[in-house]
Design an enzyme around this catalytic site. Structure first.
Site, PDB file in Angstrom:
ATOM      1  N   GLY A 225       0.825  -1.206   0.000  1.00  0.00           N
ATOM      2  CA  GLY A 225       0.000   0.000   0.000  1.00  0.00           C
ATOM      3  C   GLY A 225       0.849   1.240   0.000  1.00  0.00           C
ATOM      4  O   GLY A 225       2.039   1.206  -0.339  1.00  0.00           O
ATOM      5  N   GLY A 226       0.236   2.368   0.386  1.00  0.00           N
ATOM      6  CA  GLY A 226       0.955   3.629   0.406  1.00  0.00           C
ATOM      7  C   GLY A 226       2.099   3.640   1.401  1.00  0.00           C
ATOM      8  O   GLY A 226       3.094   4.337   1.215  1.00  0.00           O
ATOM      9  N   PHE A 227       1.956   2.877   2.469  1.00  0.00           N
ATOM     10  CA  PHE A 227       3.003   2.813   3.486  1.00  0.00           C
ATOM     11  C   PHE A 227       4.221   2.056   2.970  1.00  0.00           C
ATOM     12  O   PHE A 227       5.359   2.449   3.141  1.00  0.00           O
ATOM     13  CB  PHE A 227       2.450   2.118   4.741  1.00  0.00           C
ATOM     14  CG  PHE A 227       3.420   1.990   5.878  1.00  0.00           C
ATOM     15  CD1 PHE A 227       3.428   2.925   6.900  1.00  0.00           C
ATOM     16  CD2 PHE A 227       4.323   0.947   5.920  1.00  0.00           C
ATOM     17  CE1 PHE A 227       4.324   2.807   7.944  1.00  0.00           C
ATOM     18  CE2 PHE A 227       5.226   0.824   6.956  1.00  0.00           C
ATOM     19  CZ  PHE A 227       5.225   1.762   7.976  1.00  0.00           C
TER      20      PHE A 227
ATOM     21  N   ASP B  40      -9.563   6.442   7.574  1.00  0.00           N
ATOM     22  CA  ASP B  40      -9.362   5.624   6.375  1.00  0.00           C
ATOM     23  C   ASP B  40     -10.026   4.265   6.556  1.00  0.00           C
ATOM     24  O   ASP B  40      -9.447   3.229   6.233  1.00  0.00           O
ATOM     25  CB  ASP B  40      -7.868   5.463   6.079  1.00  0.00           C
ATOM     26  CG  ASP B  40      -7.605   5.033   4.636  1.00  0.00           C
ATOM     27  OD1 ASP B  40      -8.491   5.252   3.780  1.00  0.00           O
ATOM     28  OD2 ASP B  40      -6.516   4.498   4.362  1.00  0.00           O
TER      29      ASP B  40
END
Length: 368
Positions: free
Chosen positions: A85-87, A206
């Site tokens: 993901g974005g992390f 989120d």
């Protein structure tokens, strides 16, 4: 049911507090838990976590070296990759002799921060500062973290059934979640969100199906708390911030104005309820007539309040309680109300879902 889409996304807040190469933040621990339910403590944590470069970590968290995590995952191979993901990337690993449960081996999920990822770095700090000391059956448990030079990671308990999103939307499989399991997941996720709201005045920001993890018995556990923040104090109606999160799940007022409340999470929960009911994702460009957004597409079906109008997941093959499905649809509609003040609280949502689950179980038993 009013729906607001098409508003431009606000830019992600910039962050300049990332340490230079080789530098380390000072990590401190806090032994005080008596005041952890108060808004003042959460505000103080905000300041400590982001104002002066310190991380306030619960003493029960384990501080791992990067070498330990490499050993636990066998050097992060492709076949251990659970998701991305974005992390950054998440890997499956195994701990030997460092767990707190007393068992000889503990399966873990290791989140590795992307290099030079400012947003991920900010989320890494936030998860440690906010979630490390919180425990609830419907929240994924943070076991520890790593800060080894430029290598940053979070270590969570492993969820063998993956995410709700993967379970509902995975392709090439005839398997699906049964109706009673879907209700169980909805109840568990609602309990976790209600706990954050009522006990800690925290807003997830989120909430989505991808961030609802499932253990071996399909108990729902909320995850990914990197965007969480304190809700408004009693004398304020909302928190003003820039929009971050996933647009297709975000409340219209939060997207358009940056006004954030716990009711923003309630809206997101309504979207997830529709996904559970229909088996359709929040956004799918393959849907016809310009209704890629699930909320807009479902909204066109609300024409008669006396019967179910939303299509139920066809993979259930009719094996569901129609009355329960109708009540789920109506609850989702309430959560998705355009004006935030007209949405139910998550405590009310939990009460309704528990009632639906109990009634559905009783009906199945009578028909057995």
């Amino acid at each position: 049911m009013g729906v607001c889409f098409g508003t431009p996304d606000f830019p992600t807040p910039s962050f300049t507090g990332k340490p230079k190469s080789g530098a380390k933040w000072k990590i401190t621990t806090s032994s005080s838990s008596a005041a952890s339910n108060s808004h003042d403590l959460l505000t103080a944590r905000d300041k400590r976590a982001f104002g002066d470069g310190k991380i306030v970590a619960d003493p029960s968290l384990t501080v791992f070296s990067f070498a330990e995590l490499k050993e636990a995952t066998k050097n992060f191979p492709a076949d251990a990759l659970l998701g991305e993901g974005g992390f950054g990337r998440v890997y499956k690993g195994m701990l030997h002799g460092k767990q707190q449960s007393g068992s000889k081996e503990t399966i873990i999920a290791v989140k590795i921060l992307k290099p030079a990822g400012a947003q991920g770095y900010r989320q890494w700090r936030r998860e440690i500062a906010f979630i490390g000391a919180i425990s609830h059956p419907n929240l994924a448990k943070l076991l520890g973290f790593c800060q080894d030079d430029e290598n940053l990671a979070l270590v969570y308990e492993f969820m063998p059934m993956g995410s709700l999103g993967n379970q509902i939307f995975r392709k090439g499989s005839a398997d699906h979640l049964s109706w009673d399991v879907r209700l169980k997941i909805a109840v568990g996720a609602a309990r976790g969100l209600a706990f954050l709201h009522s006990s800690y005045n925290m807003i997830h920001r989120d909430f989505k199906s991808a961030n609802i993890l499932l253990d071996g018995s399909y108990m729902a556990k909320l995850s990914d708390f990197g965007l969480v923040r304190s809700g408004p104090p009693e004398d304020k109606s909302h928190v003003s911030t820039q929009f971050v999160g996933t647009s297709d799940y975000a409340a219209p007022e939060y997207r358009a104005t940056g006004h954030l409340t716990v009711q923003s999470d309630v809206y997101s929960f309504g979207v997830v309820l529709l996904e559970i009911l229909t088996g359709l994702s929040a956004h799918d460009m393959r849907r016809l007539a310009g209704n890629a957004e699930l909320v807009k597409w479902v909204g066109s079906h609300f024409r008669d309040n006396r019967k179910l109008r939303t299509p139920v997941d066809s993979r259930l093959e009719g094996k569901y309680c129609a009355i329960s499905a109708f009540r789920i649809e109506q609850l989702a509609c309430k959560c998705l109300r355009y004006r935030a003040r007209f949405r139910p609280s998550m405590s009310e949502v939990v009460e309704t879902l528990e009632s639906i689950e109990a009634a559905s179980a009783n009906r199945v038993q009578r028909n057995a």
